[in-house]
Write a protein that holds these residues in place. Structure first.
Motif, short mmCIF file in Angstrom:
data_model
loop_
_atom_site.label_atom_id
_atom_site.label_comp_id
_atom_site.label_asym_id
_atom_site.label_seq_id
_atom_site.Cartn_x
_atom_site.Cartn_y
_atom_site.Cartn_z
N PRO A 27 0.80 -1.23 0.00
CA PRO A 27 0.00 0.00 0.00
C PRO A 27 0.83 1.27 0.00
CG PRO A 27 -0.03 -1.05 2.16
CD PRO A 27 0.63 -2.00 1.23
N PHE A 28 2.11 1.15 0.35
CA PHE A 28 2.97 2.33 0.35
C PHE A 28 3.71 2.50 -0.98
CE2 PHE A 28 2.95 1.15 4.96
CZ PHE A 28 2.27 2.26 5.41
N CYS A 29 4.45 1.46 -1.40
CA CYS A 29 5.35 1.64 -2.55
C CYS A 29 4.92 0.88 -3.79
CB CYS A 29 6.77 1.24 -2.17
SG CYS A 29 6.97 -0.55 -1.91
N ALA A 30 3.84 0.11 -3.69
CA ALA A 30 3.27 -0.64 -4.83
C ALA A 30 4.12 -1.84 -5.25
CB ALA A 30 3.02 0.27 -6.03
N ALA A 31 5.10 -2.25 -4.43
CA ALA A 31 5.84 -3.48 -4.74
C ALA A 31 4.87 -4.67 -4.69
CB ALA A 31 6.97 -3.68 -3.74
N ILE A 32 5.07 -5.64 -5.58
CA ILE A 32 4.12 -6.75 -5.70
C ILE A 32 4.52 -7.87 -4.75
CG2 ILE A 32 2.92 -8.24 -7.35
CD1 ILE A 32 4.56 -6.57 -9.52
N CYS A 33 3.56 -8.40 -4.04
CA CYS A 33 3.81 -9.56 -3.19
C CYS A 33 4.42 -10.67 -4.04
CB CYS A 33 2.51 -10.04 -2.55
SG CYS A 33 2.68 -11.58 -1.63
N THR A 34 5.48 -11.28 -3.53
CA THR A 34 6.21 -12.26 -4.34
C THR A 34 5.70 -13.68 -4.20
OG1 THR A 34 7.84 -12.36 -2.55
CG2 THR A 34 8.38 -10.98 -4.44
N VAL A 87 7.51 -8.82 0.40
CA VAL A 87 8.40 -8.65 -0.76
C VAL A 87 9.80 -8.41 -0.20
CG1 VAL A 87 7.93 -6.16 -0.87
CG2 VAL A 87 8.73 -7.34 -2.91
N PRO A 88 10.83 -8.99 -0.79
CA PRO A 88 12.17 -8.82 -0.23
C PRO A 88 12.66 -7.38 -0.27
CG PRO A 88 12.13 -10.58 -1.87
CD PRO A 88 10.82 -9.89 -1.96
N GLY A 107 -7.23 -3.20 7.10
CA GLY A 107 -7.34 -3.45 5.67
C GLY A 107 -6.09 -4.09 5.11
N VAL A 108 -5.68 -3.59 3.94
CA VAL A 108 -4.51 -4.16 3.27
C VAL A 108 -3.24 -3.94 4.08
CG1 VAL A 108 -4.00 -2.09 1.90
CG2 VAL A 108 -3.37 -4.34 1.02
N TYR A 109 -3.21 -2.86 4.89
CA TYR A 109 -2.02 -2.57 5.70
C TYR A 109 -1.77 -3.68 6.72
CZ TYR A 109 -2.45 2.12 3.75
OH TYR A 109 -2.52 3.16 2.89
N ALA A 110 -2.84 -4.23 7.26
CA ALA A 110 -2.71 -5.27 8.29
C ALA A 110 -2.23 -6.59 7.71
CB ALA A 110 -4.05 -5.46 8.99
N LYS A 111 -2.34 -6.73 6.40
CA LYS A 111 -2.00 -8.01 5.77
C LYS A 111 -0.59 -8.01 5.16
CE LYS A 111 -6.86 -8.86 4.72
NZ LYS A 111 -7.89 -8.92 3.66
N TRP A 112 0.15 -6.93 5.39
CA TRP A 112 1.51 -6.85 4.85
C TRP A 112 2.54 -6.96 5.96
CZ3 TRP A 112 4.29 -6.53 0.36
CH2 TRP A 112 3.54 -6.57 -0.83
N SER A 113 3.63 -7.70 5.66
CA SER A 113 4.77 -7.79 6.57
C SER A 113 5.91 -6.99 5.96
CB SER A 113 5.20 -9.25 6.75
OG SER A 113 6.41 -9.32 7.46
N ILE A 114 6.23 -5.86 6.59
CA ILE A 114 7.31 -4.99 6.08
C ILE A 114 8.43 -5.01 7.11
CG2 ILE A 114 7.92 -2.67 5.29
CD1 ILE A 114 4.92 -2.20 4.73
N THR A 115 9.54 -5.65 6.75
CA THR A 115 10.66 -5.83 7.68
C THR A 115 11.44 -4.53 7.83
OG1 THR A 115 10.85 -8.08 6.86
CG2 THR A 115 12.66 -7.26 8.18
N SER A 123 22.44 -5.25 -9.65
CA SER A 123 21.86 -5.45 -8.32
C SER A 123 20.72 -6.45 -8.35
CB SER A 123 21.37 -4.11 -7.76
OG SER A 123 20.20 -3.67 -8.42
N LEU A 124 20.05 -6.57 -9.50
CA LEU A 124 18.96 -7.54 -9.61
C LEU A 124 19.51 -8.96 -9.48
CD1 LEU A 124 16.99 -5.94 -12.59
CD2 LEU A 124 16.31 -5.96 -10.19
N ASP A 125 20.64 -9.22 -10.16
CA ASP A 125 21.25 -10.56 -10.07
C ASP A 125 21.81 -10.82 -8.68
OD1 ASP A 125 20.77 -11.52 -12.65
OD2 ASP A 125 22.42 -10.34 -13.45
N GLN A 126 22.28 -9.75 -8.04
CA GLN A 126 22.91 -9.91 -6.73
C GLN A 126 21.89 -10.19 -5.64
OE1 GLN A 126 25.33 -6.58 -5.61
NE2 GLN A 126 25.79 -7.40 -3.59
N TYR A 127 20.74 -9.53 -5.70
CA TYR A 127 19.78 -9.58 -4.60
C TYR A 127 18.57 -10.46 -4.85
CZ TYR A 127 22.40 -5.67 -2.60
OH TYR A 127 23.38 -4.89 -2.07
N ILE A 128 18.23 -10.73 -6.12
CA ILE A 128 17.01 -11.49 -6.40
C ILE A 128 17.37 -12.88 -6.91
CG2 ILE A 128 14.88 -11.60 -7.77
CD1 ILE A 128 14.79 -8.60 -7.74
#
Length: 1618
Positions: free
Chosen positions: A1486-1493, A1505-1506, A1556-1564, A1613-1618
Motif C-alpha cells: 500500500p505504500f510503494c506498490a511493490a508486488i507480493c512475491t 516482498v524482499p 485493511g490491506v495494511y494489516a496483511k503486509w509484513s514490512i521488515t 543489483s537484480l542478479d545480486q539480490y534477487i
C-alpha cells in the motif's frame, strides 16, 4: 626385598608371550672364566654377544609393533587421530592388544592420566592352562600342588604401558608428537627429553614437542607472592638428574615421584598398575618433569625445579649421562653399593670429582643421610621407611640447590653434539621455524602496547569506528531521513577508504607471502611456530600487566568495601581502566594477524580494488583463512574487541571452504558460559582443539574450529564435520566499563541461533549465581523459537564436588529447572511472549540434558593432574553431543554462511525477532515455489492434452457429457507422478528439515490446484457442449452447402463427359456453374459482416444514459492509467458534524476526497473487474459461435453489477457516471482486438463467400476426376483428404503451441522459474529500454505488464527460434499426424474386411480412430454419397497419395505469425504461459506498490516482498508540503513518523493498525532496499514529478550516493539480490 630391575630377554620369534624374565646376577662372578681366555677371544665373543643382543632387540621391537598393529614406517598424523571415530566415543577401561594404541591416544587426548593404566583383555590362549595330567583330586600335599602348578602354567607378558607410549611416539609425525607431549604435560607426566632411535644409532632431542608447553608457578619472596608463567623450553630452572648404575632393588622413578608429587606417578615405575616384566623401548630414554611451587609454605621446593630420569643402566648410555651431568645442578645416583671393581666405578668416580653436587643412594646400605664432603651426600635405602628417605633426599637436594647457581634451560640441550634435534632434522620444520623467526625479528625492540597500532592499523581505531558507524547505520533514529542514512553510509565508506589507504607493514606482507608460498606441512609448522613465538614474545609483559591489574583491582575492591567515595577511588578506577586497555593492546596472537588480513580484504572489497602494496590479489586472502580452518586452527568469527562480525570476510572464507572441501554438511556446536568457567579447556580436551586458555589470553568474541568426522562415522551421522563455536565468557571482567548486558545478550543470541546444539557451561552447582546469564540464554532460545529456528541445548555444571550422589544431582536438576522456568517468565516479558516454562520454548529433558562434571584438578594446582572423573565426564558429554548430532541433519557450509549473515544483520538492527530474515528459509521457500511451478505445469500440461482430446470428441459428437470423474481419471497418472515427485523432494532435498513446515500446505495447494484445473476444464468443455448444440444449424448449413456443391459438380461432369478433352470449354462451364451456385448459397445464407465493437459499446451506453456523445468517448480516460480516482467519485452525504469536519480537514491538508486506502480499493476493483471480463470474453467462444452485441451487453451488465455492489459496501463515496462509462470503454477498448480477431476466425470458417471460395480449386479437381471416369473410391478418397485439411491444420497448430510453451518453460530464462524470476527479467528489460511509460504501466498495472511481457517474449522466441525449433516441431507433428491418419485408414480397411462391411462402416471406423486427434466426424461427409465405393484398398491408397501434398501445403503456409491468425487466443503459446505464470498473488504494497512475491494466489499468511521501493514512486507525498516522498518503506517503519488515511493518523511503526490491506503486509524494518529503485528514482525524477504533478521535497533531497548509481549498477543489483 624387591626384584632386581635389570632384565634380559629370551626371544622366541613366534611370540613374545613365552619369554620368561631373565634376571641378571649382581656382582662379578663371571670374571674368573674370562681370566683363562685370550684378549682376542674375549673381544670376539663380546662382539658376537653384542650382535646377538642387537638382533634379539630388533626382533623384540618388531614383535612389539606387530602386536600393537603399528607399522613402524607409517607415520600417524594428528589430523587423523583428532577425527570423530566410533572408537573415540567409547570408554576403554580394558581393550584388546590391537586397540591399545587407539585407547591410549583417546584417553591421552582427554587429558586422562589413566591412559597408562588400560587393562588388556586376555585372549583364550593366554589364560592359565593346566597340563594334560591334572593333579589328583585326592592329593592333599601343598608342596606337590605348587610344584605341579608351576610346571603347568604359561603366563604371557603384557605389553608395558610405557612401550605403548613410546611406540606411538616413534610412529607419530611431528604434530602428533607435539600433541602427545603437550597432553602428557597436562597429565603431569614426565616427558621424553632424549630418545634413542629404534636402531640405537642416534639420540633424538624432540625440542619441537615442548614448544607449546607453558608452566606456571608462584614464589614467595619476602611474603610477596610472585606469579610466573613461562614457555618451558625457555624457563631457566635448576635441574636434578637421576641415574642408576648396575642392578638395584629400589625403584628410582618411584623415589622421584615422592619428591615431586607423592600422590601422582609422574614417572612410571615398576609398581604402577599395568607394569609388566618386559620393557622394550624405554632403555636409554631420558624423561623430564618439573616441580612447580604454589607459593605456599607447604611447597617441597621454593622454586621451579626440573627432574631428569635416565632409564636403564647409566653405564650403558654414556651420551645421555654426559649431557645430563653437564647440565644438571645436582646429580643423584642410585647403585647397590660402591665397588672399585665395578664396570661403572670410573664414571661414578668422575661424578664425585666434579664440582657439581652429588647425592649417592645405596640400595644395599641402611645408613641415614650423610655428608661425605661439601656438596656430596650419601643416603642408604635398605630397609628404610620410604617417606623418611624422601624427606632426607629432598633436604639434601635443597641444600645442594641453595649452594648452586647453575640453571638448566631445555632449549640448550640442542647445543650438544652427536644428538639429533627434531627441529633441525625435519626440513619442513626448520624452514617453518626460520620463516616465523624472520617475522618475529620485525618485532624486536617494539613496545608491546603500541605494536598493534603500528603493525595492524586496519583493525584498530578505524575498524572500531567502522563497527560503531555500521551499527548506527542499521539502527535508525526516529526522524532519520534517507539523507541522514546516506550520510552515515558515506562515513562508513570513507572509513573503509582510510583502511584501504593505510600501509601494509612488512610483518603482514611476510605472513601473506609465507602462507601463499609454502607447502602444507611447512605452512603448518610456520603457523605453529609463529603462535608459539608470539606467545613467548608477549608473555613477560603480559604477566607483569596481569600482576599489576590484580594489585590495582584489589585496591579498588578494598576502597569499595570501605565505602570510600573519595577522589582516590576514581583515580584507582581510572588507572585500572588504563591497565585493562594496556592488557587488550598487549594481547597479540595469530587471531590478530588474521583479523588484520580480514580487514584488508573487507576494505579492498569495499573499494573494489587491490591495496597498492599488496603483492597478491586481495581475492586470494580468504583462501588463507580457509586453509587455516582445514588445518585445525580456530578462526575468529566475532571480533570481541570491536563486538562485531566481519561479515564480508567470514562469508568469503566460508565460500573458500566450500570450494576446497565441497559443500559439506556440518553440525554446529555452540558453547556459552561465564568467563573462566572452563569452556575452552573442556572443548580442547573433548575434541583436541586449540582454543586459547592461557592466563590473559581467554577467548574474546567467538571463534570457530572444524572437527572432522571419520568416513566410518559419516554413515551413522548426517554430517561430515562438527563446527565448534567457542565464545568469550559472559559477564567478562575484561569488558567491565566497556561492555554491558546488551553485549552478552547479543553474543548469546548469535551463537544460540548459529548452533544446532548449544552447550551452556555453568561453573559450580548453584544456578542462582548466574540467574542473569540464564535469563540471557533463555531469551536467546525464545527468540529462536519466534523466528522458527530450533536448536537444542545441554547444560554442563562444572566443578561439582560429588557427581556420584544421585539424590544430590536430582535436587540440582530440580533447582535448575525451577530457575529456568523463572527466567523464562522474566524473558517472556521482554520478548512479549506467553511462555511460562522453559519447555515451552525448547525441547529439554532435565534428566538427560543436564550433565555434572567433577572438579578439573585432582588436588591443588599447579602440580595437580586433571581429575580422571572429569575426563570421564567429558567422554560422556561427547557421547551425548554425538547422540544429539545423530538426530540432526546439521547444515551445509553454504547455509552456515547465510545463517551467520541473517543472525548478525538481525542483531545489528536490535529488534531481532522483527528484523530476522531467515535466508535459508527464504531460499528453501523459493526453491519450493520453483518446484511448485513445475508440478503445477505438469498438471496443467496433462490437462491441456486431455482437454484437447475431449474437445475434439465433443466436436465430433463422440461424447455428450463430461464428468469430473472422467477428468480425474485422465489426470490420475500425472497426479501420481507429481505426488511421488513431491514426496521425494520433501524426503531427500538437502533443506528437507526447513521445508517440512510447508509440506502439508503445499500438498493442499497441489490438491486444490488439481481440483481447480479439473473444475475449470469441465466448465470449458461443458460450454463447448452447449455451444456445439447452439451452432449445429451453422455447421449443418455449411456441410449442406459443401455437399451440394460436390453433388452438382458430379452432375456437371456427367453432362460434359463428351467434352473431356476440351479444357477451355470445361473451365468455362465449371466457372459458370460455380458462380451460379455461390449466388444461390449467398441468397440462402446472408454474408457475415465485419464488426465494430466500440460502436456497439457506445450504442448500449447511450441506451443506458440517454446519450453518449462521440466526443466523450473520444475524450474518455484510460481507467487503468489514471493516477487518482478523485475526479470519478463524490463523497456520500456525511452522517454528522464529525464526518463533515473530517472531510473539510482532508481538503485543507490537500489529500482530497479519496484517501490512499480508497484509491487502493478502487484500483483493486478495477483490476479484478478487468480480469473477470477477460475470462468472460474467452467463455463467449467467439471464434466458434460468432460475435453478437449481446456479448457487450453481458460485459456491461457485469460491470454495472460490480460497481453497485462496491458502492453498497462500507465506502464513503459513490461513483460518478463518468467512472462507469470510462471503465466500460477502457475494458472494451482493451478487449476490442481479441474480440475482432476471434470474430475474424469465425467469419473465415463460416462466411459462405469466404469458405466456399477457398474450396474452388478443390472442387474443380474433383469435377475433373468425375469427368475422367475416376473410380468412386478415388474420388471419395480425395474428398476425405480435402475435408481433413482444416482439422489437420488446427490440430498441428494446437499441439505445436503446447510444445512451444513447454519448451519456453525449460529454455527461456525468464520463463523457467517462479514469478520472482520472471519479475527480475522484466525489471532488467525496463532498465535496458528506459521507457518511463512502460515503468508506470508496470508499477500501476503489474499484471497487464507481465502479460504483455510474456506475449512479447513468446513472439520474440518464435521469431528467433523459428527455423531452429518451431518449424521442426511443426514438421514433426505433421509427420506424426500423417502416420496416425494412415494407420487409421489401414486399420479401418482391415476392420471392414473382418466384418464384411461397406464404405459406411469404413468411414465410421476411420473417424472414430481419429476422434482424439482431429475435429472430424461422419457428419462432415453426410451429404457425400459413397454407396458405390467398393474398393477400400484403392480408397486407402488414394489417401496415402493425396495426404503428403496436403501436409506439405499446411507446412508451407506456416509462418511465425500463424498462431495469431489461425488459433483462437486461448490455444496460443503466450496465453498458455500467461495462464500458468500469472495465476499468483498480485497484491501490491500500500505504500510503494511493490508486488507480493508469493506465487500462490490467495496464499496463507502475510503479503511480503524482499525489497521495497521509494514511496514517491507510488505517488505518496508528505502531508504538509505535498511533495513526493523520497523515503523507503523499510526505513519508514523504523521511524517515528505517521501516515494519514481516511480513518485517521497512524505511526509507521504500527502500520498494521491501519487495518485493511495494511494489516496483511509484513514490512521488515531493515536496510534491504534495492539499488535498482534508487537508480530509477534519480533517472526518472523529472518524469515522476510531471506524472504526479508534484515535486520531490528539496529539504529531503535525494542523496548524492543514489545519483552515482548507473544503469549497469541497477541491472547487476537484480542478479545480486534477487
Amino acid at each position: 626385598m624387591q626384584k632386581c630391575k635389570c632384565k634380559f630377554y629370551k626371544v622366541v620369534l613366534f611370540s613374545l608371550s613365552d619369554s620368561p624374565e631373565n634376571t641378571e646376577t649382581c656382582g662379578t662372578g663371571n670374571q674368573r672364566t674370562e681370566d683363562f681366555k685370550s684378549n682376542d677371544s674375549i673381544k670376539r665373543e663380546k662382539d658376537i654377544g653384542q650382535q646377538q643382543q642387537k638382533t634379539e632387540r630388533e626382533n623384540i621391537e618388531h614383535l612389539l609393533f606387530h602386536r600393537l598393529h603399528l607399522p613402524r614406517n607409517d607415520k600417524r598424523r594428528a589430523g587423523d587421530i583428532l577425527q570423530i571415530t566410533e572408537h573415540s566415543l567409547q570408554s576403554h577401561e580394558s581393550c584388546d592388544e590391537k586397540e591399545l594404541v587407539l585407547s591410549f591416544i583417546q584417553k591421552l587426548l582427554l587429558i586422562n592420566y589413566r591412559a597408562r593404566y588400560i587393562n588388556v583383555n586376555n585372549n583364550e590362549q593366554d589364560h592359565t592352562k593346566q597340563g594334560d595330567s591334572d593333579l589328583s583330586k585326592d592329593s592333599n600335599d601343598i608342596f606337590e600342588a605348587i610344584s605341579f602348578s608351576n610346571e603347568g602354567v604359561s603366563q604371557s607378558d603384557r605389553i608395558h604401558p610405557m612401550d605403548v607410549q613410546m611406540a606411538v611416539f616413534h610412529c607419530a609425525d611431528g604434530f602428533l608428537k607435539q600433541l602427545m607431549v603437550t597432553k602428557l604435560s597436562q597429565c603431569q607426566y614426565a616427558l621424553p627429553l632424549l630418545v634413542p632411535d629404534l636402531d640405537k644409532k642416534q639420540i633424538e632431542f624432540p625440542l619441537w614437542t615442548f614448544r607449546q608447553i607453558n608452566k606456571c608457578w608462584k614464589k614467595n619472596n619476602n611474603d610477596k607472592i610472585i606469579s610466573q608463567t613461562q614457555p618451558i623450553y625457555k624457563a631457566e630452572t635448576p635441574m636434578v638428574s637421576f641415574f642408576r648404575f648396575g642392578c638395584v632393588s629400589s625403584s628410582k622413578s618411584q623415589l622421584m615421584n615422592s619428591l615431586i608429587n607423592e600422590k601422582h606417578n609422574t614417572f612410571f615405575h615398576r609398581n604402577c598398575t599395568g607394569s609388566s616384566r618386559t620393557r622394550v623401548l624405554m632403555d636409554g630414554v631420558v624423561e623430564i618433569a618439573w616441580f612447580c611451587p604454589s607459593g605456599k609454605n607447604t611447597d617441597k621446593f621454593t622454586d621451579c625445579v626440573a627432574f631428569c630420569n635416565l632409564h636403564g643402566d647409566a653405564g650403558d648410555h654414556e651420551k645421555q649421562l654426559e649431557i645430563l651431568t653437564e647440565m644438571a645442578s645436582v646429580n643423584v645416583v642410585l647403585l647397590p653399593r660402591l665397588d672399585r671393581n665395578d664396570r661403572s666405578a670410573e664414571k661414578i668416580q668422575n661424578l664425585f670429582r666434579i664440582t657439581k653436587p652429588l647425592i649417592c643412594l645405596f640400595t644395599e646400605d641402611e645408613s641415614t643421610v650423610g655428608k661425605m664432603k661439601k656438596g656430596k651426600y650419601k643416603i642408604g635405602l635398605k630397609d628404610r621407611n620410604q617417606s623418611d628417605v624422601s624427606e632426607e633426599l629432598r633436604g639434601a637436594i635443597n641444600d645442594c640447590l641453595s649452594d648452586s647457581s647453575s640453571t638448566f634451560r631445555l632449549e640448550d640441550v640442542s647445543k650438544h653434539s652427536d644428538i639429533r634435534v627434531d627441529e633441525e632434522d625435519d626440513e619442513e620444520c626448520r624452514r617453518g621455524r626460520e620463516a616465523a623467526q624472520k617475522m618475529m625479528s620485525l618485532l624486536e625492540k617494539k613496545c608491546l602496547t603500541e605494536i598493534k597500532e603500528s603493525f595492524l592499523p586496519c583493525q584498530g581505531k578505524l575498524w572500531h569506528q567502522w563497527s560503531q558507524k555500521n551499527k548506527e547505520l542499521h539502527r535508525p533514529q526516529g526522524e532519520e531521513t534517507e539523507m541522514d542514512i546516506s550520510r552515515k553510509r558515506t562515513e562508513v565508506n570513507k572509513i573503509r577508504e582510510q583502511q584501504h589507504e593505510s600501509d601494509i607493514c612488512e610483518f603482514i606482507k611476510l605472513f601473506i607471502k609465507e602462507m601463499n608460498s609454502n607447502e602444507e606441512h611447512e605452512k603448518m609448522f610456520f603457523l605453529k611456530y609463529l603462535g608459539i613465538l608470539l606467545d613467548e614474545y608477549i608473555s613477560t609483559d603480559l604477566s607483569a600487566l596481569l600482576q599489576k591489574y590484580d594489585e590495582k583491582w584489589s585496591r579498588v575492591v578494598k576502597l569499595k568495601d570501605s565505602h570510600d567515595k573519595s577522589e582516590q577511588l576514581k583515580t584507582e578506577q581510572t588507572e585500572l581502566e588504563k591497565i585493562s586497555e594496556d592488557l587488550q593492546s598487549a594481547s597479540f596472537g595469530l587471531e590478530h594477524i588474521m583479523r588484520e588480513i580480514g580487514q584488508i580484504y573487507e576494505s579492498c572489497s569495499s573499494v573494489k580494488k587491490n591495496k597498492k602494496d599488496l603483492q597478491f590479489d586481495f581475492s586470494s586472502l580468504p583462501s588463507l583463512g580457509a586453509e587455516m580452518m582445514i588445518s585445525g586452527f580456530p578462526l575468529e568469527l566475532m571480533d570481541g574487541d570491536a563486538a562485531h562480525v566481519p561479515l564480508v570476510w567470514i562469508s568469503a572464507v566460508l565460500d573458500q571452504l566450500v570450494q576446497k572441501l565441497g559443500d559439506q554438511r556440518v553440525f554446529v556446536l555452540s558453547v556459552l558460559g561465564l568467563q573462566s568457567s572452563g569452556k575452552s579447556t573442556m572443548l580442547n580436551a573433548m575434541f583436541g582443539l586449540q582454543f586459547a586458555v592461557s592466563a590473559g589470553r581467554c577467548t574474546r568474541g567467538a571463534f570457530m574450529q572444524l572437527v572432522k568426522v571419520s568416513d566410518e562415522m559419516k554413515t551413522q551421522m548426517n554430517f561430515d564435520y562438527i563446527l565448534v563455536v567457542d565464545t568469550e565468557g559472559l559477564r567478562a571482567l575484561e569488558l567491565a566499563g566497556r561492555s554491558t548486558r546488551h553485549h552478552d545478550n547479543e553474543l548469546a543470541t548469535f551463537v544460540v541461533g548459529l548452533g544446532n546444539l548449544t552447550m551452556i557451561n555453568i561453573f559450580g552447582e548453584n544456578p542462582s549465581e548466574i540467574q542473569d546469564i540464564l535469563q540471557i540464554v533463555v531469551q536467546a532460545f525464545m527468540r529462536m523459537k519466534k523466528v522458527r529456528l530450533n536448536p537444542s541445548c545441554v547444560f554442563v555444571h562444572q566443578n561439582v564436588s560429588d557427581v556420584t550422589a544421585g539424590e544430590k544431582n536430582m535436587e540440582g536438576r530440580r533447582r535448575l529447572q525451577k530457575t529456568l522456568d523463572e527466567m523464562t517468565k522474566l524473558a517472556a516479558k521482554e520478548e512479549d511472549s506467553d511462555a511460562e516454562c522453559f519447555s515451552d520454548i525448547i525441547r529439554f529433558d532435565v534428566q538427560n540434558d543436564v550433565k555434572y562434571f567433577a572438579q578439573l584438578w585432582e588436588g591443588s594446582p599447579p602440580m595437580a593432574p586433571p581429575n580422571p572423573n572429569y575426563c570421564e565426564n567429558i567422554q560422556e558429554l561427547k557421547k551425548s553431543i554425538m547422540s544429539h548430532a545423530s538426530k540432526s541433519h546439521g547444515m551445509i557450509l553454504k547455509d552456515i554462511n547465510d545463517r551467520i549473515k541473517d543472525l548478525w544483520e538481525a542483531l545489528l538492527k536490535e529488534r531481532f525477532v522483527f528484523s530476522f530474515r531467515n535466508s535459508l528459509e527464504i531460499s528453501a521457500y523459493r526453491k519450493l515455489e520453483t518446484k511448485y511451478s513445475k508440478w503445477s505445469w505438469s498438471l496443467r500440461s496433462a490437462m491441456m492434452e486431455t482437454e484437447n482430446k475431449l474437445h475434439n470428441k465433443i466436436e465430433n459428437e463422440s461424447i455428450h457429457e463430461v464428468e469430473e470423474t472422467d477428468l480425474q481419471r485422465e489426470l490420475k497418472k500425472t497426479s501420481e507422478e507429481v505426488e511421488k515427485s513431491m514426496s521425494e523432494f520433501f524426503e531427500k532435498d538437502k533443506d528437507k528439515d526447513i521445508m517440512i513446515q510447508w509440506k502439508t500446505s503445499f500438498e493442499i495447494k497441489i490438491q486444490e490446484l488439481q481440483e481447480n484445473i479439473v473444475r475449470e476444464t469441465k466448465r470449458k468443455l461443458n460450454e463447448i457442449l452447449q455451444q456445439r448444440d447452439m451452432k449445429k444449424e451453422i455447421d449443418a448449413q455449411r456441410t449442406n452447402h459443401e455437399n451440394t456443391l460436390f453433388q452438382k459438380s458430379k452432375e456437371l461432369a456427367l453432362k460434359l463427359k463428351d467434352k473431356a478433352n476440351d479444357e477451355e470449354t470445361l473451365k468455362e462451364e465449371f466457372d459458370s456453374f460455380w458462380e451460379q451456385s455461390v449466388k444461390k448459397i449467398i441468397s440462402d445464407s446472408p454474408k457475415i459482416k465485419d464488426i465494430d465493437v466500440m460502436k456497439d459499446v457506445r450504442k448500449i451506453l447511450s441506451d443506458i444514459h440517454g446519450s453518449v456523445s462521440v466526443d466523450h468517448c473520444r475524450e474518455s480516460r484510460d481507467i487503468f492509467s489514471v493516477q487518482s480516482y478523485s475526479d470519478f467519485v463524490q463523497l456520500k452525504k456525511p452522517s454528522g458534524i464529525t464526518e463533515r469536519v473530517k472531510n473539510k480537514a482532508k481538503e485543507v491538508f490537500g489529500y482530497g476526497p479519496l484517501s490512499k486506502e480508497d484509491e487502493s480499493q478502487i484500483r483493486s476493483l478495477v483490476t479484478d473487474v478487468a480480469q473477470q471480463t477477460d475470462i468472460m470474453i474467452q467463455s463467449f467462444n467467439i471464434s466458434k459461435m460468432g460475435y453478437n452485441i449481446s456479448c457487450i451487453k453481458t460485459l456491461i451488465d457485469y460491470i454495472t453489477k460490480r460497481l453497485k455492489e462496491h458502492q453498497v459496501g462500507p465506502v464513503k463515496y459513490k461513483f460518478k457516471n463518468e467512472f462507469f462509462m470510462d471503465l466500460v470503454l477502457s475494458i472494451c477498448k482493451r478487449a476490442n482486438k481479441t474480440i475482432t480477431d476471434q470474430h475474424r476466425l469465425f467469419r473465415e470458417a463460416n462466411d459462405p463467400v469466404i469458405y466456399v471460395e477457398k474450396k474452388r480449386k478443390e472442387y474443380y479437381s474433383i469435377f475433373k476426376k468425375y469427368l475422367n471416369g475416376a473410380a468412386s473410391a478415388a474420388i471419395f478418397g480425395e474428398i476425405i483428404c480435402q475435408k481433413l485439411k482444416e482439422p489437420i491444420e488446427q490440430s498441428v497448430y494446437k499441439k505445436t503451441a503446447r510444445e512451444l510453451a513447454a519448451e519456453m518453460r525449460s529454455n527461456c530464462e525468464s520463463m523457467n522459474g517462479n514469478r520472482s524470476n520472471l519479475e527480475k527479467h522484466i525489471l532488467k528489460t525496463l532498465a535496458e529500454e528506459e521507457d518511463f511509460g512502460k515503468y508506470m504501466n508496470y508499477i500501476h498495472k503489474p499484471r497487464d505488464h507481465f502479460m504483455d511481457y510474456i506475449r512479447v517474449e513468446v513472439s520474440k522466441y518464435i521469431n528467433d527460434e523459428f527455423s531452429v525449433s518451431v518449424l521442426l516441431k511443426m514438421k514433426e507433428n505433421i509427420k506424426l499426424l500423417q502416420q496416425k491418419i494412415m494407420t487409421a485408414a489401414h486399420e479401418s480397411t482391415e476392420h471392414v474386411q473382418e466384418n464384411s462391411g461397406d464404405a459406411g462402416l469404413w468411414l465410421k471406423s476411420f473417424t472414430q480412430r481419429l476422434s482424439d486427434e482431429l475435429i472430424f466426424s461422419e457428419k462432415d461427409l453426410s451429404g457425400v454419397k459413397h454407396d458405390d465405393v467398393d474398393d477400400l484398398h484403392l480408397l486407402e491408397d488414394v489417401i496415402r497419395q493425396e495426404l503428403p501434398a496436403i501436409m506439405s501445403e499446411i507446412n508451407s503456409k506456416f509462418k511465425s505469425e500463424t498462431f495469431d491468425k489461425k488459433l483462437d487466443c486461448k490455444f496460443r503459446p503466450d496465453e498458455l504461459l500467461i495462464d500458468h505464470l500469472c495465476q499468483c498473488c498480485w497484491v501490491q504494497c500500500p505504500f510503494c506498490a511493490a508486488i507480493c512475491t508469493n506465487t500462490i494466489e490467495k496464499h496463507d499468511g502475510d503479503h511480503s516482498v524482499p525489497f521495497h521501493r521509494v514511496d514517491g514512486i507510488n505517488g505518496w507525498s508528505y502531508i504538509l508540503s505535498k511533495n513526493l516522498c523520497s523515503e523507503i518503506c523499510t526505513n519508514l517503519v523504523t521511524s517515528d513518523r505517521i501516515f494519514v488515511l481516511k480513518d485517521g493518523e497512524f505511526p509507521y511503526k504500527e502500520y498494521r493498525k491501519a487495518g485493511g490491506v495494511y494489516a496483511k503486509w509484513s514490512i521488515t524494518p531493515d536496510r534491504s532496499e534495492l539499488p535498482y529503485w534508487k537508480w530509477f528514482m534519480c533517472r526518472f525524477q523529472k518524469d515522476l514529478e510531471e506524472h504526479y504533478v508534484q515535486p520531490f521535497d528539496e529539504s529531503r533531497a535525494i542523496p548524492e550516493e543514489w545519483r552515482m548509481l548507473t544503469n549497469q549498477d541497477a541491472i547487476e543489483s537484480l542478479d545480486q539480490y534477487i
